[in-house]
Structures are given as C-alpha cells and as structure tokens.
Design an enzyme around this catalytic site. Structure first.
Site, PDB file in Angstrom:
ATOM      1  N   CYS A   2       0.788  -1.232   0.004  1.00 17.68           N
ATOM      2  CA  CYS A   2      -0.091   0.125   0.042  1.00 17.68           C
ATOM      3  C   CYS A   2       0.866   1.369   0.014  1.00 17.68           C
ATOM      4  O   CYS A   2       2.118   0.851   0.161  1.00 17.68           O
ATOM      5  CB  CYS A   2      -0.896   0.041   1.350  1.00 17.68           C
ATOM      6  SG  CYS A   2      -1.743  -1.572   1.338  1.00 17.68           S
ATOM      7  N   ARG A  31       1.363   1.769  -5.840  1.00 22.87           N
ATOM      8  CA  ARG A  31       1.585   0.731  -5.003  1.00 22.87           C
ATOM      9  C   ARG A  31       0.329  -0.126  -4.547  1.00 22.87           C
ATOM     10  O   ARG A  31       0.315  -1.027  -3.821  1.00 22.87           O
ATOM     11  CB  ARG A  31       2.396   1.431  -3.747  1.00 22.87           C
ATOM     12  CG  ARG A  31       3.649   1.736  -3.685  1.00 22.87           C
ATOM     13  CD  ARG A  31       4.183   2.469  -2.588  1.00 22.87           C
ATOM     14  NE  ARG A  31       4.358   1.441  -1.517  1.00 22.87           N
ATOM     15  CZ  ARG A  31       5.473   0.632  -1.230  1.00 22.87           C
ATOM     16  NH1 ARG A  31       6.445   1.065  -2.149  1.00 22.87           N
ATOM     17  NH2 ARG A  31       5.499  -0.144  -0.235  1.00 22.87           N
ATOM     18  N   TRP A  80      -3.655  -1.417  -1.220  1.00 24.04           N
ATOM     19  CA  TRP A  80      -3.839  -2.912  -1.976  1.00 24.04           C
ATOM     20  C   TRP A  80      -4.295  -3.927  -1.002  1.00 24.04           C
ATOM     21  O   TRP A  80      -3.578  -4.280  -0.288  1.00 24.04           O
ATOM     22  CB  TRP A  80      -2.444  -3.014  -2.543  1.00 24.04           C
ATOM     23  CG  TRP A  80      -2.388  -4.296  -3.530  1.00 24.04           C
ATOM     24  CD1 TRP A  80      -1.912  -5.598  -2.900  1.00 24.04           C
ATOM     25  CD2 TRP A  80      -2.453  -4.516  -4.779  1.00 24.04           C
ATOM     26  NE1 TRP A  80      -2.165  -6.584  -4.013  1.00 24.04           N
ATOM     27  CE2 TRP A  80      -2.267  -5.943  -5.021  1.00 24.04           C
ATOM     28  CE3 TRP A  80      -3.155  -3.636  -5.910  1.00 24.04           C
ATOM     29  CZ2 TRP A  80      -2.572  -6.358  -6.352  1.00 24.04           C
ATOM     30  CZ3 TRP A  80      -3.119  -3.890  -7.090  1.00 24.04           C
ATOM     31  CH2 TRP A  80      -2.891  -5.387  -7.550  1.00 24.04           C
ATOM     32  N   ASN A 104       0.496  -0.736   6.281  1.00 23.29           N
ATOM     33  CA  ASN A 104       0.874  -1.418   4.948  1.00 23.29           C
ATOM     34  C   ASN A 104       1.525  -2.708   5.484  1.00 23.29           C
ATOM     35  O   ASN A 104       2.232  -2.785   6.287  1.00 23.29           O
ATOM     36  CB  ASN A 104       1.915  -0.733   4.411  1.00 23.29           C
ATOM     37  CG  ASN A 104       2.748  -1.365   2.970  1.00 23.29           C
ATOM     38  OD1 ASN A 104       2.074  -2.255   2.517  1.00 23.29           O
ATOM     39  ND2 ASN A 104       3.524  -1.004   2.614  1.00 23.29           N
ATOM     40  N   GLY A 105       1.074  -3.784   5.025  1.00 19.71           N
ATOM     41  CA  GLY A 105       1.509  -4.980   5.395  1.00 19.71           C
ATOM     42  C   GLY A 105       0.314  -6.297   5.710  1.00 19.71           C
ATOM     43  O   GLY A 105      -0.807  -5.977   5.377  1.00 19.71           O
ATOM     44  N   GLU A 487       8.694 -19.354 -20.630  1.00 22.48           N
ATOM     45  CA  GLU A 487       8.366 -18.280 -20.053  1.00 22.48           C
ATOM     46  C   GLU A 487       9.647 -17.275 -20.359  1.00 22.48           C
ATOM     47  O   GLU A 487       9.383 -16.086 -20.820  1.00 22.48           O
ATOM     48  CB  GLU A 487       8.086 -18.376 -18.602  1.00 22.48           C
ATOM     49  CG  GLU A 487       8.189 -16.961 -17.838  1.00 22.48           C
ATOM     50  CD  GLU A 487       7.257 -15.913 -18.186  1.00 22.48           C
ATOM     51  OE1 GLU A 487       6.287 -16.430 -18.749  1.00 22.48           O
ATOM     52  OE2 GLU A 487       7.426 -14.889 -17.733  1.00 22.48           O
ATOM     53  N   LYS A 491       9.171 -13.428 -22.437  1.00 25.44           N
ATOM     54  CA  LYS A 491       9.663 -12.394 -21.906  1.00 25.44           C
ATOM     55  C   LYS A 491      10.331 -11.733 -23.020  1.00 25.44           C
ATOM     56  O   LYS A 491      10.379 -10.523 -23.260  1.00 25.44           O
ATOM     57  CB  LYS A 491      10.577 -12.648 -20.721  1.00 25.44           C
ATOM     58  CG  LYS A 491       9.709 -12.909 -19.477  1.00 25.44           C
ATOM     59  CD  LYS A 491       9.000 -11.560 -18.871  1.00 25.44           C
ATOM     60  CE  LYS A 491       7.714 -11.716 -18.487  1.00 25.44           C
ATOM     61  NZ  LYS A 491       6.614 -12.572 -18.815  1.00 25.44           N
ATOM     62  N   GLU A 494       8.030 -10.483 -25.771  1.00 23.40           N
ATOM     63  CA  GLU A 494       7.200  -9.267 -25.619  1.00 23.40           C
ATOM     64  C   GLU A 494       7.899  -7.961 -25.087  1.00 23.40           C
ATOM     65  O   GLU A 494       7.564  -6.920 -25.158  1.00 23.40           O
ATOM     66  CB  GLU A 494       6.260  -9.578 -24.619  1.00 23.40           C
ATOM     67  CG  GLU A 494       6.814 -10.034 -23.146  1.00 23.40           C
ATOM     68  CD  GLU A 494       5.415 -10.474 -22.197  1.00 23.40           C
ATOM     69  OE1 GLU A 494       4.479  -9.806 -22.515  1.00 23.40           O
ATOM     70  OE2 GLU A 494       5.630 -11.041 -21.139  1.00 23.40           O
ATOM     71  N   HIS A 510      13.801 -34.309 -32.220  1.00 21.12           N
ATOM     72  CA  HIS A 510      12.563 -34.504 -33.099  1.00 21.12           C
ATOM     73  C   HIS A 510      12.235 -33.549 -34.107  1.00 21.12           C
ATOM     74  O   HIS A 510      10.907 -33.345 -34.581  1.00 21.12           O
ATOM     75  CB  HIS A 510      11.380 -34.742 -32.071  1.00 21.12           C
ATOM     76  CG  HIS A 510      11.784 -35.895 -31.024  1.00 21.12           C
ATOM     77  ND1 HIS A 510      11.812 -37.333 -31.532  1.00 21.12           N
ATOM     78  CD2 HIS A 510      12.322 -35.920 -30.087  1.00 21.12           C
ATOM     79  CE1 HIS A 510      12.043 -38.170 -30.853  1.00 21.12           C
ATOM     80  NE2 HIS A 510      12.146 -37.337 -29.614  1.00 21.12           N
ATOM     81  N   LYS A 613      -1.878  -4.479 -20.095  1.00 20.60           N
ATOM     82  CA  LYS A 613      -1.471  -5.296 -18.981  1.00 20.60           C
ATOM     83  C   LYS A 613      -2.494  -6.143 -18.665  1.00 20.60           C
ATOM     84  O   LYS A 613      -2.424  -7.431 -18.191  1.00 20.60           O
ATOM     85  CB  LYS A 613      -1.552  -4.269 -17.659  1.00 20.60           C
ATOM     86  CG  LYS A 613      -1.190  -4.961 -16.411  1.00 20.60           C
ATOM     87  CD  LYS A 613       0.213  -5.519 -16.341  1.00 20.60           C
ATOM     88  CE  LYS A 613       0.568  -6.404 -15.073  1.00 20.60           C
ATOM     89  NZ  LYS A 613       1.760  -7.303 -15.335  1.00 20.60           N
TER      90      LYS A 613
END
Ligand code: AGP
Length: 618
Positions: A2, A31, A80, A104-105, A487, A491, A494, A510, A613
């Site tokens: 947060c 945040r 958040w 925050n936490g 992955e 990365k 993109e 193969h 996003k």
C-alpha cells in the site's frame, strides 16, 4: 504494497497538510489503488477522516463535496487489499475512539488478537487486520497517555509485516509510525516533517530523508524527528539525501517498473507465504472456501490461464501431480473454452490470473462452472471479476504489478500453486503434516535465494547488452525447466521484440535441432545434478549436441554444477534448491536478460508495443 503518507507542519492551513498527503498518495498510487483515505487532526484536537473505495480520484471527489477542517497533522493511505475486499468500510484509515491508523502489510496474528478484543466487547466494522491494530493502540493509549508508547507497546505484539501510522486528537501536532519488514522513510523539512512508504511520498518537498531500520518507531512534530526501538530506547536511523527526481522516485530509484518488480520478487514470494501457516508451521488455507469433502473427491485438476500465468500453471502441474497424485491438465483458457472439455463435479478448475480480469480466463471459469466443476481462483488483484465468479480464491500477495510483462506475479502464482498442492496433499492424506512442513521450510528459504540470484545480475546484464543485435534466441528446459524455458522465450518476445522459442529439451532431436547453426544463442535450463541424475545428464548431453553444431550455449545451472562447464559459453549459476522449487530461481536470469536487452535496444520495457496489462477482450 500500500501507499502510506504522513505529514505534520506548523502552518495551520485548510489545504496544505491535505494537499501534501494527497500529492503523496498520487505519487504512490502505483503501490495500490483499490481504495484511499485520509485522517486529519486540527490544532484544537479534532479528528476528521474521509475514505472511499476505488481510485484516489474518488476520494478527491468526496473531499470536494465534504471538505475537512483545517489541520496541522495528516495521514493518508492508498490500499492494495489483503484482508477484506476493496470497500469504503475496509479502506484506511481505521478509527478507534480519538485515534486513526493506516497500515501497509499483513498482521499474521490478527485473528487471535481480534478474538481477545471481541471477548472484551469491542465491536468491529471492517474485515481488516488494521482495525484490530487501531483498537489495540487506542487501548494502549488509554493506559499510557502517550501515542509513541502506545504504538511501541502494540508493535511489539504484532506478527507479520507492518508499517503503521497513527494520529490522535490529544496530540494535534504529532504523527507516530512503526515498522517491521514493511518500508517507512522520513522526509525532513523546515518546520514540517513527512513520512512515506517510499520517498515518492514527499520528494517534491524535501530530499533529506531518514531510512528507518527494522523494529523502529518514529515520532514526528513540525520541528523534531525522534527514532526509538521497540524497546523504547533511542535508536539510530540512516540519514541520506535522495538523488532521484520525482518520476524516478515512483519506481523506487529503478529505471523502470519492470526492473523494480523483478527486484520485488523476494518480497512477492515471502508475502504470498505470509499468514498461511499456524503457530506450529502447519499449512492453513482458510480462504480456500471449498468444502474439504469436495476437495477429497476431486479426481482431476484443470488449470486454465493465459500467457505467463499458464506457464505458472505448468510448473504447478509437476508439483501437484507429484505431491497429490491427482492428474493435472494445463489448458490455455481460450482453447479450453471452445474444445468441449471433459469437466464435471469431480473436477477442480484452478484459474490463474494476475489481473483477475482476463476475458479468456473468465469465460473458461464460466464454462467450467456450467459443467458443474468447482473453480478456485489464484489471483493477485483483489476485487477483480474472476474471484467474484469463482467458488473460492487463493490470493497471491505480489502487490500491484504495473509493468505489462509479468514477473513478480509469476513467482507469486507458482508459490501459491505450491501452497495449494501441499494443502491438497495434506488434506487428502498423500503427505503427513511434517512432510508438508519440511517443504514449507524450503519454500520459506526461497526469497533469500531469489535475492542471491538478483545479486548476481550484472553478468546477465553484460551478456544481454553484448547480444543487442540478436535476431533469434532458443530456450531449452526439461521437467519443471520446460515451462521456465517457455516463460523465458515469452519475456524476450514481448520485451525485446526478438523471435524466441522455448522447447522441451527432449524434443530437440525430433526437429528443432535443425534450427541450430553457427552462433545461434540457446539458453539451457539445467536441472539439479542432485535430483534424478538421468535428467541432468540428458540435458548436459543436449548442450553437447547443440554446441557441436555451433550454438552459443547460455546455461542456467545450480551452484557447484561443473559438468556443464566444458559445453557452456556462459554459465549463470543459481543457488541449490529442491527440483520442484527451482523455477523460482531459474527464471530470474531470463527476466533480467530480456529486460536488459530490451533496454539496450532503447525499448519501453514497461509498456511494450501492441500489448496491454490486462486483456479484457476475447
Ligand atoms: C505476461 O508477461 C503477459 N503480460 C501476459 O502473457 C499475461 O501473463 C497474460 O495476459 C495473463 O494475464 P493475467 O495473469 O492478468 O490473467
């Protein structure tokens, strides 16, 4: 996760403290942005608050409609959500009598503390752990009459990660803060002082800062800053001058949100593990509100996701099948939805999504539920659509992920999937609690190991910069290294707009080996030599085969693995770890490589071309 701001100043002004706090929240909104609020104390000791769900703009609109009185002390919060959905009631600040608190936490022991307060007749209005802290500080203040002492007493009793700020009507020119694991910095002004979860909160007012250490309490007045420990004794805090500009400060001094989020990964994994074991280290996933008898009857798991989230699902497949002996299918949500899949009431569908808004995944969730399956959402964003339409949700606690290319959410998704697998294994009797406990110990060691990989990043960056003219890179992996290879390729595609392809290393002969020519860069993720050594020796053979045909071999290997040296042009070592947990480490050099190469090409790594996003259309 947060955004937190605190201000105290000698100028009595209707707007100044509030303006300072709102400006700070604007700079910290990245945040967390699912609700926001402020609390002000006027010089004559009157507390006033305002808070609204949604973006900060909703709070500003509320304040325009219902202005708050003049003040000299103010705190502000942009949330958040972790405990309790993003609603007006759950928004911070939380009030207890004459006192307001922002946080925050995650307070891990809030449930037991809350039970004690409820037994004493305290009534709660929100679902948050923060309101528990507010009530505790208010009660401590009644006996100490001193806000700093009250905050210190309560901070000592909390477990988990927290930064708390408090104001009280009886102390109009004062703000008190405490931190444990969550960040808190002090901005030092002239006749005014500031607090913030990072320097972005006050950087337009001062660049003189104090970085608070672990388990410290800070008390600010317009002319003083006092730092004490949780023992109440004077403590040292590091003073420094911020050398970032305001824009850079929002990224914590990193060049991009992408770079910042890659470096946030130890916290993302640690925070996702937080609060999910009891005092005895046993796994507790109360939030997975699917009846245990239903989970015991599950005979198939289907993971539905897209992109990076799907690769997290592939890692989960290896772990869950090994621990639970349940077949796990991983389906691209947009394929699953239209192929008439075999799904019924004994199927558990796990929908993995950072945003919780991906339309392909949402449509798959709806289809699965129409077929009678139970759906568990594994999501990062509170209050998003997919958790609302699922039967249950297991949130990742990666914090807001701003860069379009997913990094810390990926590691948090894998971590949450491990927790789900261990929970099912324990519930279904495939694993004893002590076996689960041993794996959890290894999991809790992973954030430090991820940090070690980050500390070795320079050579990866150097290699990336030397390859700025590369037009194609291949990625090979086996077992859990295969989704890591996929992955890594995604990365690079993109971020650097380079053709990249991930393969199962065993697939090489193969067909794909025909792609190997002189100088072709190939990343190879090598499994631990300490595990099933046949896999390790097979992958080392793959490296030999491509090196013999001219490939430039870039190897990700475990500390101490010297078998790869004769065939590797570059070796990027990662700490040793159990085979199934290795993806949390092996992917990090690939993220750094893609980010650095794209940066070297002058590309926007936070907002790559053609991408968004959250893909909220099918
Ligand atoms: C990952 O870097 C991409 N941004 C993309 O593949 C993403 O993972 C995918 O669109 C799924 O998004 P979600 O996790 O929000 O559902």
């Amino acid at each position: 996760m947060c955004g937190i701001v605190g201000y105290v100043g000698s100028q009595v002004a209707s707007d100044h403290p509030l303006d300072v706090v709102l400006e700070g929240l604007r700079r910290l909104e990245y945040r967390g942005y699912d609700s926001a609020g402020v609390a002000l104390v006027s010089p004559d000791g009157r507390l006033s608050t305002a808070k609204k769900a949604g973006k900060l703009a909703n709070l500003v609109e509320e304040l325009d409609l219902r202005p708050l009185p003049e003040s000299t002390a103010a705190i502000g919060h942009t949330r958040w959500a972790t405990h309790g959905g993003p609603t007006d009631v759950n928004a911070h600040p939380h009030v207890a009598g004459k006192l307001a608190v922002i946080h925050n936490g995650i307070v891990e022991n809030f449930a037991s503390l809350k039970a004690g307060l409820v037994a004493d007749g305290v009534e709660f209005v929100s679902e948050t752990d923060t309101e528990v802290a507010a009530q505790l500080i208010a009660r401590a203040y009644e006996s100490t009459g001193d806000l700093t002492a009250a905050m210190t007493e309560v901070a000592r009793s909390l477990h988990g990660t927290f930064t708390l700020l408090a104001v009280h009507e009886d102390a109009p020119g004062l703000v008190v803060g405490a931190r444990h694991d969550s960040p808190l910095v002090v901005g030092i002004g002239q006749g005014e002082n500031f607090l913030g979860s990072d320097v972005a909160a006050f950087i337009s007012h001062t660049k003189e800062a104090l970085e608070l250490g672990q388990d410290q309490v800070v008390t600010i007045t317009p002319d003083t800053v006092t730092v004490t420990g949780f023992d109440g004794l004077p403590a040292e805090a590091r003073r420094y001058t911020v050398d970032w500009d305001a824009a850079a400060a929002e990224k914590g001094g990193f060049a991009s949100f992408m770079d910042k989020e890659i470096h946030d990964q130890p916290h993302a994994v640690a925070d996702t593990l937080l609060g999910r074991t009891d005092a005895h280290g046993r796994l507790v996933l109360d939030e997975v509100r699917i009846d245990e008898s239903v989970l015991r009857s599950v005979d198939k798991i289907v993971v539905v996701a897209c992109g990076t989230a799907a690769y997290a699902g592939h890692v989960a497949k290896y772990a869950i099948e090994h621990w639970c002996r349940i077949p796990v299918e991983v389906e691209l949500a947009h394929e699953f939805r239209y192929r008439d899949p075999v799904v019924n009431e004994r199927t558990l569908v796990v929908a993995v999504s950072q945003s919780g808004e991906t339309m392909d995944t949402l449509m798959a969730v709806r289809h699965a539920r129409e077929q009678g399956a139970k759906v568990l959402a594994l999501v990062n964003t509170h209050g998003s659509t997919i958790p609302r339409e699922a039967d249950a949700v297991l949130y990742t606690h990666a914090g807001p992920e701003i860069a379009v290319a997913s990094t810390k959410a990926f590691l948090a998704q894998i971590t949450a999937a491990y927790l789900l697998g261990l929970y099912l294994a324990q519930l279904r009797g495939n694993k004893y609690a002590d076996e689960v406990g041993e794996i959890l110990i290894e999991l809790r060691a992973m954030p430090d190991k991820i940090q070690q990989v980050l500390d070795r990043a320079d050579r990866v960056r150097q290699t990336a910069r030397s390859m700025v003219d590369t037009s194609s890179v291949l990625f090979l992996g086996r077992h859990v290294g295969f989704p890591v290879a996929m992955e890594g390729a995604l990365k690079l595609k993109e971020l650097a707009y380079i053709h990249a392809e991930g393969f199962a290393a065993g697939e090489l002969k193969h067909g794909p080996i025909a792609l190997i020519e002189e100088g072709q860069p190939v990343f190879v993720i090598v499994p631990s030599p300490r595990g099933r050594d046949s896999l390790h020796s097979k992958v080392v053979s793959n490296i030999q085969e491509i090196r013999a045909r001219g490939a430039r071999t870039l190897v990700i290997a475990e500390d101490g693995d010297t078998d790869v040296l004769p065939y590797a042009d570059e070796v990027f070592y990662v700490p040793q770890s159990p085979t199934l947990l290795a993806p949390l480490l092996a992917v990090v050099p690939l993220q750094i490589f893609a980010c650095e190469l794209a940066t070297a090409k002058g590309l926007d790594v936070d907002q790559p071309r053609n991408l968004a996003k959250s893909v909220t259309v099918e």
